[in-house]
Write a protein that holds these residues in place. Structure first.
Motif, PDB file in Angstrom:
ATOM      1  N   GLY A  34       0.822  -1.097  -0.012  1.00  0.00           N
ATOM      2  CA  GLY A  34      -0.020   0.104   0.029  1.00  0.00           C
ATOM      3  C   GLY A  34       0.966   1.329  -0.192  1.00  0.00           C
ATOM      4  N   GLN A  35       1.865   1.239   0.599  1.00  0.00           N
ATOM      5  CA  GLN A  35       2.847   2.485   0.871  1.00  0.00           C
ATOM      6  C   GLN A  35       3.441   2.679  -0.449  1.00  0.00           C
ATOM      7  OE1 GLN A  35       5.442   2.464   4.128  1.00  0.00           O
ATOM      8  NE2 GLN A  35       3.866   1.693   5.775  1.00  0.00           N
ATOM      9  N   ALA A  36       4.033   1.356  -1.222  1.00  0.00           N
ATOM     10  CA  ALA A  36       4.608   1.667  -2.482  1.00  0.00           C
ATOM     11  C   ALA A  36       3.575   2.213  -3.415  1.00  0.00           C
ATOM     12  CB  ALA A  36       5.129   0.228  -2.940  1.00  0.00           C
ATOM     13  N   SER A  37       2.454   1.748  -3.424  1.00  0.00           N
ATOM     14  CA  SER A  37       1.483   2.034  -4.398  1.00  0.00           C
ATOM     15  C   SER A  37       1.287   3.494  -4.113  1.00  0.00           C
ATOM     16  CB  SER A  37       0.024   1.430  -4.182  1.00  0.00           C
ATOM     17  OG  SER A  37       0.291  -0.002  -4.646  1.00  0.00           O
ATOM     18  N   ALA A  38       0.963   4.097  -3.089  1.00  0.00           N
ATOM     19  CA  ALA A  38       0.726   5.493  -2.607  1.00  0.00           C
ATOM     20  C   ALA A  38       2.119   6.382  -3.032  1.00  0.00           C
ATOM     21  CB  ALA A  38       0.809   5.550  -1.326  1.00  0.00           C
TER      22      ALA A  38
END
Length: 179
Positions: A16-20
């Protein structure tokens, strides 16, 4: 469920952090691309999208605005039809445009005829043999008949004594038909 659940939850959180981060970087990249692409848009391409509609041009050297229907656009000039008068306006003399389309037409989509320079538009006036009012960028005006058009100037025959004036394209703001 124990450690496997915690491990998958950690992976989901990292994903999720990488996608953000990717989305934030992508937004910045898209904004940069948009700015870079818009640099390629010219005044002529915006006027080309305005064909057939009314616009108001502020032209250097002319006392008031030129308002009328944008009839033709080329790389160096624009033809504006205003009631019974037509204006051939040197694009280099245009300061402002009101009423232009929010779109643009890329130059690769233009007709080859739009590559005709300012001299071609002035030759058409000369061939018609009609009187015109030539507005210069310094605010002066000359009324007469265009006789011949060179590569970067035109000849205007003015007055009853038929004196000839050479007008450099660089000093010309617009030629207005006299009806």
């Amino acid at each position: 469920m124990g450690w496997e659940h915690d491990l998958f939850a950690l992976f989901d959180d990292l994903e999720g952090q990488a996608s953000a981060l990717y989305a934030a970087e992508r937004d910045v990249e898209l904004a940069d691309r948009s700015r870079a692409e818009y640099q390629q848009v010219t005044l002529a391409s915006r006027l080309m999208a305005t064909l057939g509609t009314e616009a108001t041009l502020g032209v250097h050297g002319i006392g008031g605005p030129v308002t009328g229907t944008v009839e033709r656009v080329a790389e160096e000039w624009v033809l504006v039809s205003s009631g019974e008068q037509d204006w051939v306006v040197n694009l280099d003399a245009v300061r402002t445009v009101e009423g232009a389309s929010v779109r643009s037409v890329p130059e690769v989509a233009w007709s080859p005829l739009t590559r005709l320079g300012l001299g071609s538009a002035l030759r058409r006036i000369a061939e018609a043999g009609e009187r015109c009012l030539v507005h210069l960028r310094d605010g002066s005006r000359h009324e007469g008949t265009l006789r011949r058009v060179g590569g970067d100037f035109c000849e205007l025959v003015e007055g009853e004594d038929r004196r000839m004036i050479l007008i450099a394209f660089s000093g010309l703001a617009a030629a207005q038909s006299r009806v």
